[in-house]
Enzyme design. Structure first.
Site, PDB file in Angstrom:
ATOM      1  N   ASP A 225      55.083 -30.139  75.395  1.00  0.00           N
ATOM      2  CA  ASP A 225      54.536 -29.274  74.197  1.00  0.00           C
ATOM      3  C   ASP A 225      55.664 -28.425  73.450  1.00  0.00           C
ATOM      4  OD1 ASP A 225      52.120 -30.776  73.862  1.00  0.00           O
ATOM      5  OD2 ASP A 225      51.072 -29.158  75.073  1.00  0.00           O
TER       6      ASP A 225
ATOM      7  N   LYS B 205      44.344 -29.383  80.480  1.00  0.00           N
ATOM      8  CA  LYS B 205      45.836 -29.044  80.557  1.00  0.00           C
ATOM      9  C   LYS B 205      46.014 -28.210  81.835  1.00  0.00           C
ATOM     10  CE  LYS B 205      47.412 -30.308  75.792  1.00  0.00           C
ATOM     11  NZ  LYS B 205      48.234 -29.616  74.706  1.00  0.00           N
TER      12      LYS B 205
HETATM   13  P1  NDP Z   1      42.852 -23.608  72.339  1.00  0.00           P
HETATM   14  O1  NDP Z   1      41.708 -23.707  71.983  1.00  0.00           O
HETATM   15  O2  NDP Z   1      43.662 -23.550  73.689  1.00  0.00           O
HETATM   16  O3  NDP Z   1      43.676 -22.244  71.395  1.00  0.00           O
HETATM   17  C1  NDP Z   1      42.833 -21.936  70.158  1.00  0.00           C
HETATM   18  C2  NDP Z   1      43.720 -20.644  69.564  1.00  0.00           C
HETATM   19  O4  NDP Z   1      43.369 -20.242  68.463  1.00  0.00           O
HETATM   20  C3  NDP Z   1      43.701 -19.367  70.741  1.00  0.00           C
HETATM   21  O5  NDP Z   1      44.683 -18.607  70.494  1.00  0.00           O
HETATM   22  C4  NDP Z   1      42.389 -18.702  69.830  1.00  0.00           C
HETATM   23  O6  NDP Z   1      42.154 -17.450  69.986  1.00  0.00           O
HETATM   24  C5  NDP Z   1      42.812 -19.022  68.649  1.00  0.00           C
HETATM   25  N1  NDP Z   1      41.540 -19.014  67.376  1.00  0.00           N
HETATM   26  C6  NDP Z   1      40.389 -19.814  67.361  1.00  0.00           C
HETATM   27  N2  NDP Z   1      39.755 -19.353  66.583  1.00  0.00           N
HETATM   28  C7  NDP Z   1      40.472 -18.232  65.988  1.00  0.00           C
HETATM   29  C8  NDP Z   1      39.765 -17.554  65.019  1.00  0.00           C
HETATM   30  N3  NDP Z   1      38.614 -17.588  64.317  1.00  0.00           N
HETATM   31  N4  NDP Z   1      40.327 -16.619  64.456  1.00  0.00           N
HETATM   32  C9  NDP Z   1      41.697 -16.423  65.354  1.00  0.00           C
HETATM   33  N5  NDP Z   1      41.959 -17.135  66.214  1.00  0.00           N
HETATM   34  C10 NDP Z   1      41.527 -18.012  66.593  1.00  0.00           C
HETATM   35  O7  NDP Z   1      43.586 -24.865  71.280  1.00  0.00           O
HETATM   36  P2  NDP Z   1      45.029 -25.237  71.528  1.00  0.00           P
HETATM   37  O8  NDP Z   1      46.041 -24.355  72.031  1.00  0.00           O
HETATM   38  O9  NDP Z   1      44.944 -26.600  72.435  1.00  0.00           O
HETATM   39  O10 NDP Z   1      45.449 -25.786  70.025  1.00  0.00           O
HETATM   40  C11 NDP Z   1      45.623 -24.762  68.943  1.00  0.00           C
HETATM   41  C12 NDP Z   1      46.240 -25.553  67.742  1.00  0.00           C
HETATM   42  O11 NDP Z   1      47.331 -26.195  67.952  1.00  0.00           O
HETATM   43  C13 NDP Z   1      45.188 -26.618  67.354  1.00  0.00           C
HETATM   44  O12 NDP Z   1      45.012 -26.447  65.766  1.00  0.00           O
HETATM   45  C14 NDP Z   1      45.564 -27.894  67.755  1.00  0.00           C
HETATM   46  O13 NDP Z   1      45.208 -28.900  66.953  1.00  0.00           O
HETATM   47  C15 NDP Z   1      47.046 -27.657  67.504  1.00  0.00           C
HETATM   48  N6  NDP Z   1      47.906 -28.390  68.500  1.00  0.00           N
HETATM   49  C16 NDP Z   1      48.819 -29.269  67.839  1.00  0.00           C
HETATM   50  C17 NDP Z   1      49.701 -30.033  68.614  1.00  0.00           C
HETATM   51  C18 NDP Z   1      50.504 -30.913  68.061  1.00  0.00           C
HETATM   52  O14 NDP Z   1      51.236 -31.734  68.701  1.00  0.00           O
HETATM   53  N7  NDP Z   1      50.936 -30.851  66.748  1.00  0.00           N
HETATM   54  C19 NDP Z   1      49.429 -29.973  70.497  1.00  0.00           C
HETATM   55  C20 NDP Z   1      48.611 -29.097  70.526  1.00  0.00           C
HETATM   56  C21 NDP Z   1      47.761 -28.307  69.813  1.00  0.00           C
HETATM   57  P3  NDP Z   1      41.501 -16.515  71.198  1.00  0.00           P
HETATM   58  O15 NDP Z   1      42.238 -16.658  72.438  1.00  0.00           O
HETATM   59  O16 NDP Z   1      41.327 -15.346  70.751  1.00  0.00           O
HETATM   60  O17 NDP Z   1      40.058 -17.666  71.241  1.00  0.00           O
END
Ligand code: NDP
Length: 298
Positions: free
Chosen positions: A124, A85
């Site tokens: 999104d 992305k």
């Molecule tokens: P990214 O990998 O870009 O972001 C993940 C996020 O989750 C970051 O903010 C990360 O924090 C946080 N995170 C991960 N592990 C932990 C943890 N153990 N504790 C606290 N925070 C945590 O993923 P995306 O943004 O692409 O996706 C995020 C979610 O959104 C997913 O569940 C995905 O399935 C969902 N999604 C749904 C869509 C839909 O159409 N419904 C579209 C796109 C995504 P940090 O920065 O600190 O690592």
């Protein structure tokens, strides 16, 4: 005609080993799990549009070649998912204001009359907005909003969109706080909504929950059964509307706990459908039947 596959590769694209009607795709790595083809194909078929939407496995080093080949082969465009992305931005000749504001692209649009043009867009945020409206009767405009995981790709897009449409106030939370501090600095520079950055400590989240009505989980916490809750649920009340971007599982521990506390809740399936429907309009110039798309995902 080439044999139909669940997932195509750049090698297939290179030699033209694709169905003749394959002119739309979702690109990413991994990609086999993507449900986008199901819903887009159902919408195309329902409209009698003779195009096929395929999954294309593209690794980062193949991204430039994949985009160039799709354009050459007359694709209308594609959806872009993890991990491309951000990387795909440099391949775009033009970005829509949404994509520009989000610093991320989830939709590429090719203009077949001008084979140089690659337009980058992001649906999104507007997909989430449509989902909130449809499922929970909630508008982002004028709302007080908390976004969890706002340092990630989806969370950042939703935060930028919430500001673009004029939410009243915006709290952006992330485990890695520096990411939302940077985001808040950019958003506060750009718009008039007051954007506050917080980490994910309990006291910070409780303070934010006391100030907001709409809570959006864009962390990946909740996808696995052993995951911790992304916020202290004791801060949730009947006043809150909680949207979880996760759709698998359909009910996360967060949604279950929020429902028990009287909050209105919905999962990310509607966001998936609406962001897809908005991409569809970009490629075809016509609205797909959202009910058909939803039915294809059941
Ligand atoms: P990214 O990998 O870009 O972001 C993940 C996020 O989750 C970051 O903010 C990360 O924090 C946080 N995170 C991960 N592990 C932990 C943890 N153990 N504790 C606290 N925070 C945590 O993923 P995306 O943004 O692409 O996706 C995020 C979610 O959104 C997913 O569940 C995905 O399935 C969902 N999604 C749904 C869509 C839909 O159409 N419904 C579209 C796109 C995504 P940090 O920065 O600190 O690592």
């Amino acid at each position: 005609m080439a044999e139909r596959k669940n997932v195509y590769t750049v090698a297939d694209l290179r030699v033209g080993a694709l169905p003749n009607r394959a002119k739309l795709a979702v690109i990413g790595a991994p990609i086999a799990h993507s449900r986008s083809p199901q819903m887009h194909q159902a919408a195309l078929d329902a409209l009698g549009v003779e195009l096929e939407y395929i999954r294309l496995f593209v690794e980062s080093e193949e991204l430039g070649e994949a985009v160039a080949l799709m354009r050459e082969r007359g694709f209308r465009g594609c959806n872009v998912t993890i991990p491309h992305k951000l990387g795909v931005i440099e391949l775009c000749s033009e970005l829509t204001p949404e994509a520009e504001a989000m610093g991320a692209v989830n939709t590429l649009i090719f203009n077949n009359e001008n084979d140089e043009a690659v337009r980058g867009h992001n649906t999104d945020g507007s997909g989430l907005e449509a989902a909130l409206r449809e499922e929970l009767g909630t508008e982002l405009a004028g709302a007080r909003v908390l976004i969890l995981g706002a340092g990630g790709g989806a969370g950042k897009a939703v935060a930028a969109h919430a500001q673009l449409v004029g939410c009243a106030s915006l709290w952006v939370s992330n485990r890695t706080k520096s990411k939302v501090e940077e985001l808040a600095a950019v958003l506060n520079e750009r718009g008039s909504t007051c954007v506050q950055a917080i980490g994910n400590e309990t006291h910070e989240l409780l303070a934010a929950l006391a100030e907001v009505d709409v809570v959006i989980n864009a962390t990946s916490l909740g996808m696995k059964p052993e995951d911790a809750l992304p916020l202290p649920v004791e801060g949730l009340t009947q006043r809150h509307v909680v949207y979880d971007a996760i759709y698998s599982p359909p009910e996360t521990a967060l949604l279950r706990a929020a429902k028990e506390r009287g909050a209105k809740v919905a999962n990310g399936l509607s966001m998936l459908i609406h962001q897809g429907a908005l991409s569809f309009v970009c490629w075809l110039g016509t609205k797909p039947d959202v009910a058909v798309m939803r039915g294809a995902l059941d």
